[in-house]
Motif scaffolding. Structure first.
Motif, PDB file in Angstrom:
ATOM      1  N   PRO A  18       8.955  95.218 -12.714  1.00  0.00           N
ATOM      2  CA  PRO A  18       7.886  96.133 -13.122  1.00  0.00           C
ATOM      3  C   PRO A  18       8.404  96.997 -14.270  1.00  0.00           C
ATOM      4  N   THR A  19       7.715  96.947 -15.397  1.00  0.00           N
ATOM      5  CA  THR A  19       8.240  97.541 -16.623  1.00  0.00           C
ATOM      6  C   THR A  19       7.207  98.469 -17.261  1.00  0.00           C
ATOM      7  N   VAL A  20       7.649  99.654 -17.623  1.00  0.00           N
ATOM      8  CA  VAL A  20       6.810 100.622 -18.335  1.00  0.00           C
ATOM      9  C   VAL A  20       7.403 100.825 -19.725  1.00  0.00           C
ATOM     10  N   LEU A  21       6.555 100.759 -20.737  1.00  0.00           N
ATOM     11  CA  LEU A  21       6.969 100.894 -22.132  1.00  0.00           C
ATOM     12  C   LEU A  21       6.312 102.136 -22.713  1.00  0.00           C
ATOM     13  N   LYS A  22       7.085 103.004 -23.342  1.00  0.00           N
ATOM     14  CA  LYS A  22       6.540 104.272 -23.851  1.00  0.00           C
ATOM     15  C   LYS A  22       6.480 104.270 -25.375  1.00  0.00           C
ATOM     16  N   ASP A  23       5.667 105.182 -25.912  1.00  0.00           N
ATOM     17  CA  ASP A  23       5.523 105.351 -27.362  1.00  0.00           C
ATOM     18  C   ASP A  23       5.171 104.035 -28.063  1.00  0.00           C
ATOM     19  N   VAL A  24       4.321 103.243 -27.433  1.00  0.00           N
ATOM     20  CA  VAL A  24       3.907 101.957 -28.003  1.00  0.00           C
ATOM     21  C   VAL A  24       2.891 102.215 -29.117  1.00  0.00           C
ATOM     22  N   LEU A  25       3.061 101.530 -30.226  1.00  0.00           N
ATOM     23  CA  LEU A  25       2.162 101.700 -31.368  1.00  0.00           C
ATOM     24  C   LEU A  25       1.096 100.602 -31.380  1.00  0.00           C
ATOM     25  N   PRO A  26      -0.078 100.882 -31.912  1.00  0.00           N
ATOM     26  CA  PRO A  26      -1.191  99.927 -31.857  1.00  0.00           C
ATOM     27  C   PRO A  26      -0.906  98.582 -32.506  1.00  0.00           C
ATOM     28  N   LEU A  64       7.758  87.998 -21.773  1.00  0.00           N
ATOM     29  CA  LEU A  64       8.990  88.658 -22.182  1.00  0.00           C
ATOM     30  C   LEU A  64       8.986  88.956 -23.685  1.00  0.00           C
ATOM     31  N   ALA A  65       8.432  88.037 -24.477  1.00  0.00           N
ATOM     32  CA  ALA A  65       8.398  88.215 -25.932  1.00  0.00           C
ATOM     33  C   ALA A  65       7.519  89.384 -26.350  1.00  0.00           C
ATOM     34  N   LEU A  66       6.591  89.799 -25.489  1.00  0.00           N
ATOM     35  CA  LEU A  66       5.703  90.902 -25.828  1.00  0.00           C
ATOM     36  C   LEU A  66       6.432  92.244 -25.896  1.00  0.00           C
ATOM     37  N   MET A  67       7.621  92.309 -25.311  1.00  0.00           N
ATOM     38  CA  MET A  67       8.373  93.569 -25.313  1.00  0.00           C
ATOM     39  C   MET A  67       9.080  93.830 -26.635  1.00  0.00           C
ATOM     40  N   ASN A  68       8.992  92.908 -27.575  1.00  0.00           N
ATOM     41  CA  ASN A  68       9.665  93.068 -28.862  1.00  0.00           C
ATOM     42  C   ASN A  68       9.273  94.390 -29.535  1.00  0.00           C
ATOM     43  N   LYS A  69      10.259  95.161 -29.954  1.00  0.00           N
ATOM     44  CA  LYS A  69      10.120  96.458 -30.638  1.00  0.00           C
ATOM     45  C   LYS A  69       9.734  97.597 -29.702  1.00  0.00           C
ATOM     46  N   CYS A  70       9.533  97.329 -28.424  1.00  0.00           N
ATOM     47  CA  CYS A  70       9.070  98.369 -27.510  1.00  0.00           C
ATOM     48  C   CYS A  70      10.249  99.161 -26.920  1.00  0.00           C
ATOM     49  N   THR A  71       9.987 100.408 -26.617  1.00  0.00           N
ATOM     50  CA  THR A  71      10.964 101.262 -25.939  1.00  0.00           C
ATOM     51  C   THR A  71      10.727 101.182 -24.436  1.00  0.00           C
ATOM     52  N   ILE A  72      11.740 100.726 -23.711  1.00  0.00           N
ATOM     53  CA  ILE A  72      11.608 100.550 -22.266  1.00  0.00           C
ATOM     54  C   ILE A  72      11.887 101.865 -21.566  1.00  0.00           C
ATOM     55  N   ALA A  73      10.900 102.357 -20.835  1.00  0.00           N
ATOM     56  CA  ALA A  73      11.071 103.590 -20.061  1.00  0.00           C
ATOM     57  C   ALA A  73      11.498 103.295 -18.625  1.00  0.00           C
ATOM     58  N   LEU A  74      10.989 102.195 -18.068  1.00  0.00           N
ATOM     59  CA  LEU A  74      11.339 101.760 -16.713  1.00  0.00           C
ATOM     60  C   LEU A  74      11.429 100.245 -16.689  1.00  0.00           C
ATOM     61  N   GLY A  75      12.343  99.715 -15.897  1.00  0.00           N
ATOM     62  CA  GLY A  75      12.414  98.265 -15.688  1.00  0.00           C
ATOM     63  C   GLY A  75      13.012  97.530 -16.861  1.00  0.00           C
ATOM     64  N   GLY A  76      12.430  96.378 -17.183  1.00  0.00           N
ATOM     65  CA  GLY A  76      12.904  95.548 -18.286  1.00  0.00           C
ATOM     66  C   GLY A  76      13.788  94.399 -17.874  1.00  0.00           C
ATOM     67  N   GLU A  77      14.273  94.400 -16.624  1.00  0.00           N
ATOM     68  CA  GLU A  77      15.160  93.325 -16.174  1.00  0.00           C
ATOM     69  C   GLU A  77      14.368  92.030 -15.971  1.00  0.00           C
ATOM     70  N   SER A  78      15.048  90.897 -16.144  1.00  0.00           N
ATOM     71  CA  SER A  78      14.374  89.601 -15.980  1.00  0.00           C
ATOM     72  C   SER A  78      15.372  88.533 -15.565  1.00  0.00           C
ATOM     73  N   ASP A  79      14.849  87.464 -14.976  1.00  0.00           N
ATOM     74  CA  ASP A  79      15.644  86.313 -14.563  1.00  0.00           C
ATOM     75  C   ASP A  79      14.774  85.077 -14.742  1.00  0.00           C
ATOM     76  N   ARG A  80      15.037  84.321 -15.787  1.00  0.00           N
ATOM     77  CA  ARG A  80      14.197  83.160 -16.101  1.00  0.00           C
ATOM     78  C   ARG A  80      14.248  82.109 -15.014  1.00  0.00           C
ATOM     79  N   SER A  81      15.383  81.947 -14.354  1.00  0.00           N
ATOM     80  CA  SER A  81      15.515  80.919 -13.317  1.00  0.00           C
ATOM     81  C   SER A  81      14.565  81.161 -12.160  1.00  0.00           C
TER      82      SER A  81
END
Length: 378
Positions: free
Chosen positions: A294-302, A271-288
């Motif tokens: 399933p999450t797709v992140l767009k315009d990710v920078l190197p 979950l922490a890897l999504m920091n600063k990323c733009t979510i195009a699809l998904g992104g929902e989570s439930d720690r319990s």
């Protein structure tokens, strides 16, 4: 398991191996047949353990685990006599996967198996079932965590086969070097997908979606990220969205076909890897429930965190590049991945991209004992 017991396990295997018990081919075939009985007679138990560990459904357990092992056993048994002769071994799709236990039995090795402590139900089932089917003096299971693994690494093996992270792979190789023990490492990595604008994007995205989100992204050869030109990024997101809807319906969380992250520690890491990323699809989570959609992140920078380590989870970043040359430079500037996926209608593209070495295993020779580990993270 106390360290003294770990030593006794290894010493006991060496002693029984040296007795010559595994030399006759008939003995090895008997053990293969016993292993086959295990996966057929106890299929329901195996499915239940993986359901508890990963929310894996029965179809995918058969697809990812049981069918390949069963085919491997059949292939090895039918060719064992020829393979035991002093000649090069031919391979097909099944044998190229090199199931380490099947290969170890075929070569007459004794073996220690160390399953990952993270998959506690599967590890416990392996510890329980193998002695009921295989020669328990020749094939032993050591369960536990870091302490047990460290004690195993202090022992002198003739070959170590490890599947897991690069971080632990370095520790395995370092420990093996003390005894000059040969090592086979099947390590993960950031396996890229290059999607050329001149390809069937719908087909490419369907295949990427399956490979990425099967087992919730927790496979060593899962596509880690997509490289594509900016002009097709939105089309890729659109096609992946269509495929996700087909595979997992509107709510993947309630889908019987969608797995879970192995534990909360890795849930938090992914979950922490999504920091600063733009979510195009998904992104929902439930720690319990250790659920990440399933999450797709767009315009990710190197330089983003998600591009600095293997994801091993259901996040799919898209990095845009200006054509094939930039994609090649991007891949070559980083550590070698375990796999490389290329989608193009132009054959010259396939010959232009770097070919990543794919770790498929090793041909075992007669030696004892062999340590087979499927431990992902420590």
């Amino acid at each position: 398991m106390p360290s003294s017991l770990v030593r006794r396990v290894v010493d006991g295997l060496r002693e029984v191996f040296q007795s010559g018990r595994s030399r006759p081919l008939q003995y090895r075939k008997q053990q293969h047949r016993a292993l086959h009985r295990l996966i057929t007679e106890r299929q329901a138990d195996i499915e239940q353990a993986l359901k508890q560990d990963l929310n894996r459904n029965t179809y995918n357990t058969s697809l990812f685990e049981l069918i390949s092992i069963e085919n491997d056993i059949k292939l090895v048994e039918s060719n064992m006599a020829d393979w035991a002769a002093p000649r090069p071994v031919k391979k097909n799709l099944n044998s190229a996967l090199d199931d380490p236990l099947v290969g170890a039995i075929a070569a007459g090795n004794a073996a220690v198996l160390k399953p990952s402590e993270l998959s506690e139900h599967s590890a416990r089932l392996m510890k329980e079932l193998l002695p009921l089917y295989l020669d328990k003096e020749m094939y032993q299971v050591v369960t536990g965590g870091v302490l047990e693994t460290q004690e195993l690494l202090r022992q002198r093996f003739d070959h170590i086969f490890y599947t897991g992270s690069s971080t632990v792979g370095k520790l395995v190789m370092e420990a093996a070097a003390r005894h000059l023990t040969p090592v086979t490492l099947e390590l993960g990595g950031k396996s890229p997908c290059y999607v050329d604008k001149n390809c069937d994007i719908a087909v490419a995205c369907r295949r990427i979606t399956w490979g990425k989100f099967a087992n919730c992204g927790q496979t060593c050869i899962a596509p880690d990220y997509i490289l594509c030109e900016p002009s097709i990024q939105d089309r890729i997101v659109e096609e992946i969205q269509k495929t996700l809807l087909e595979f997992y319906q509107k709510d993947p969380k309630s889908s019987p076909d969608y797995c879970r992250i192995i534990n909360t520690r890795h849930f938090d890491r992914v979950l922490a890897l999504m920091n600063k990323c733009t979510i195009a699809l998904g992104g929902e989570s439930d720690r319990s429930q250790c659920y990440i959609a399933p999450t797709v992140l767009k315009d990710v920078l190197p330089h983003f965190k998600i591009m600095q380590e293997e994801i091993f989870g259901p996040l799919l970043p898209i990095v845009t590049v200006n054509g094939l040359s930039e994609a090649i430079h991007f891949i070559n500037a980083r550590e070698k991945p375990l796999a490389l996926y290329v989608f193009s209608s132009d054959k010259t593209v396939f010959f232009s991209l770097p070919v990543a070495p794919l770790a498929l295993g090793v041909l075992f020779e007669l030696a004892s004992p062999v340590w087979l580990s499927t431990s992902g993270y420590l």
